[in-house]
Write an enzyme that holds these catalytic residues in place. Structure first.
Site, PDB file in Angstrom:
ATOM      1  N   TYR A 141       0.822  -1.212   0.000  1.00  0.00           N
ATOM      2  CA  TYR A 141       0.000   0.000   0.000  1.00  0.00           C
ATOM      3  C   TYR A 141       0.860   1.268   0.000  1.00  0.00           C
ATOM      4  O   TYR A 141       0.377   2.366  -0.271  1.00  0.00           O
ATOM      5  CB  TYR A 141      -0.952   0.027   1.210  1.00  0.00           C
ATOM      6  N   ASP A 244      -5.051  -6.751   6.110  1.00  0.00           N
ATOM      7  CA  ASP A 244      -6.279  -6.067   5.707  1.00  0.00           C
ATOM      8  C   ASP A 244      -7.369  -7.111   5.450  1.00  0.00           C
ATOM      9  O   ASP A 244      -8.504  -7.011   5.932  1.00  0.00           O
ATOM     10  CB  ASP A 244      -5.976  -5.284   4.422  1.00  0.00           C
ATOM     11  N   ASP A 248     -10.530  -8.595   8.276  1.00  0.00           N
ATOM     12  CA  ASP A 248     -11.946  -8.509   7.924  1.00  0.00           C
ATOM     13  C   ASP A 248     -12.604  -9.882   8.018  1.00  0.00           C
ATOM     14  O   ASP A 248     -13.735 -10.007   8.467  1.00  0.00           O
ATOM     15  CB  ASP A 248     -12.124  -7.955   6.494  1.00  0.00           C
TER      16      ASP A 248
END
Ligand code: NAD
Length: 353
Positions: A141, A244, A248
């Site tokens: 990222y 990430d 979740d």
């Protein structure tokens, strides 16, 4: 008795309601244990765009830096979707300004809410209590990006230094020392060089924590294992992108989005604590939001940044007690339970401290 400065970022949507709920509970803790929590409200997100034309005013950064920790509601909403600088930019900015390189997300499925998990009962027979430790400021990222001029290819770089892996690894091992002393490091070391470095560095670091058992798992297997046998995990440590996705997944297994907290930490004790959900504009201002994720985020703040473990436990016990009494907000309601609003849920938890 101790004094702590807490910066409050209420933000947008349900943010003000849920942060007010957490403050009600923190006030009850302060009263019972004789502490002083001094709150300073600061603007970030859409409300800051409306007032100052930017999602992250410098004053907000300065006040957060001068505080012992930050409690955040949520930012964003359709009103600001087409702004040049979106509210969420404030989030990245404040994480960077405070040097918060790790994100800790506990996923705990409470026995009272077993029905909320998409997994079958037998998969949850051994419960669920996983802490995902995600690297937050490195990896793909933040790597270099390229798109060919003719648009025929694009690339993103995944890059980690030994130092970056070490510092997130330390957080994971230290977290495991306070839990069940097991760390699973998740990577893709059968393919990626960055993962080979990750694995080697974690293995070296483990020598400093002889009480902790370290195992390694490829990310594809880790996703499968989370779905078929989540109880095997204690602490999972992984890179920004894998974290990430896996955090979740582990939150989804735990059921309601309105129940789960998170902590972002860096090199100092000052952390940022927030629910994992967003600003829920669809229910903002209706007093039906679930404040529990924010309330248990405040409990994480007491434990991890202020060293107040008994006080944090008092909050978690009070949440359990109120759920045991059958009180539920709309998102976790099931037949036969007592439906209550955001304010009442916070007040009941505060009463039970
Ligand atoms: P969301 O998490 O806000 O909402 C998803 C669904 O869950 C909605 O139906 C909402 O009503 C419900 N929900 C969320 N929190 C709840 C709670 N505490 N109690 C009861 N129900 C709850 O996700 P979204 O709709 O994708 O995003 C809305 C806005 O929030 C967007 O602008 C998004 O960018 C922003 N967002 C902010 C953060 C943050 O501030 N950290 C995180 C995620 C999304």
């Amino acid at each position: 008795m101790a004094d702590f400065k807490i910066a409050l970022i209420k933000g947008d949507g349900i943010g003000p309601e849920i942060v007010d709920g957490a403050v009600t509970v923190l006030d009850a803790v302060a009263k019972k244990y004789g502490h002083n929590f001094n709150y300073t409200e600061v603007d970030m997100g859409g409300c800051a765009i409306d007032k100052f034309g930017t999602p992250l005013p410098q004053e907000t950064v300065d006040i957060c830096k001068a505080s012992d920790s930050v409690l955040l509601g949520a930012v964003g909403g359709p009103k600001w979707d087409n702004c040049k600088e979106r509210p969420e930019k404030g989030l990245l900015g404040i994480r960077k300004a405070l040097g918060l390189y790790s994100n800790l997300r506990p996923s705990i499925l409470k026995k009272q809410l077993k029905d909320a998990s998409p997994l079958k009962d037998e998969k949850l027979a051994n419960g669920l209590d996983v802490m995902v430790v995600r690297e937050l400021t490195g990896g793909i990222y933040f790597g270099e990006r390229h798109t060919a001029e003719d648009g025929s290819w694009a690339s993103d770089e995944e890059k980690y230094s030994v130092e970056e892996v070490k510092r997130i690894g330390k957080i994971a091992f230290e977290t495991a020392m306070l839990r069940n002393k097991r760390v699973v490091s998740v990577d893709k070391a059968n393919v990626l060089d960055s993962s080979k470095l990750w694995r080697k560095t974690m293995t070296e670091l483990a020598k400093d924590y002889p009480e902790v058992t370290l195992t390694h798992m490829y990310v594809d297997n880790a996703a499968m294992q989370l779905a078929i046998n989540p109880a095997q995990f204690d602490v999972i440590v992984t890179s920004n992108i894998f974290g990430d996705i896996l955090s979740d997944l582990s939150s989804a297994i735990a059921g309601s989005i309105g129940m789960l907290p998170s902590a972002s930490l860096g090199a100092t004790k000052c952390g940022m604590y927030e629910p994992i959900h967003g600003s829920a504009p669809d229910i903002a201002g209706m007093d039906i939001a679930n404040p529990i994720a924010t309330i248990v985020s405040a409990a994480m703040m007491l434990e991890m940044s202020f060293g107040l473990s008994a006080e944090a436990k008092a909050i978690n016990d009070a949440v359990d007690k109120v759920l045991d009494m059958g009180y539920r907000t709309t998102d976790i309601y099931s037949d036969g339970m007592k439906k209550i609003g955001c304010k009442e849920m916070a007040a009941l938890i505060a009463e039970n401290i």
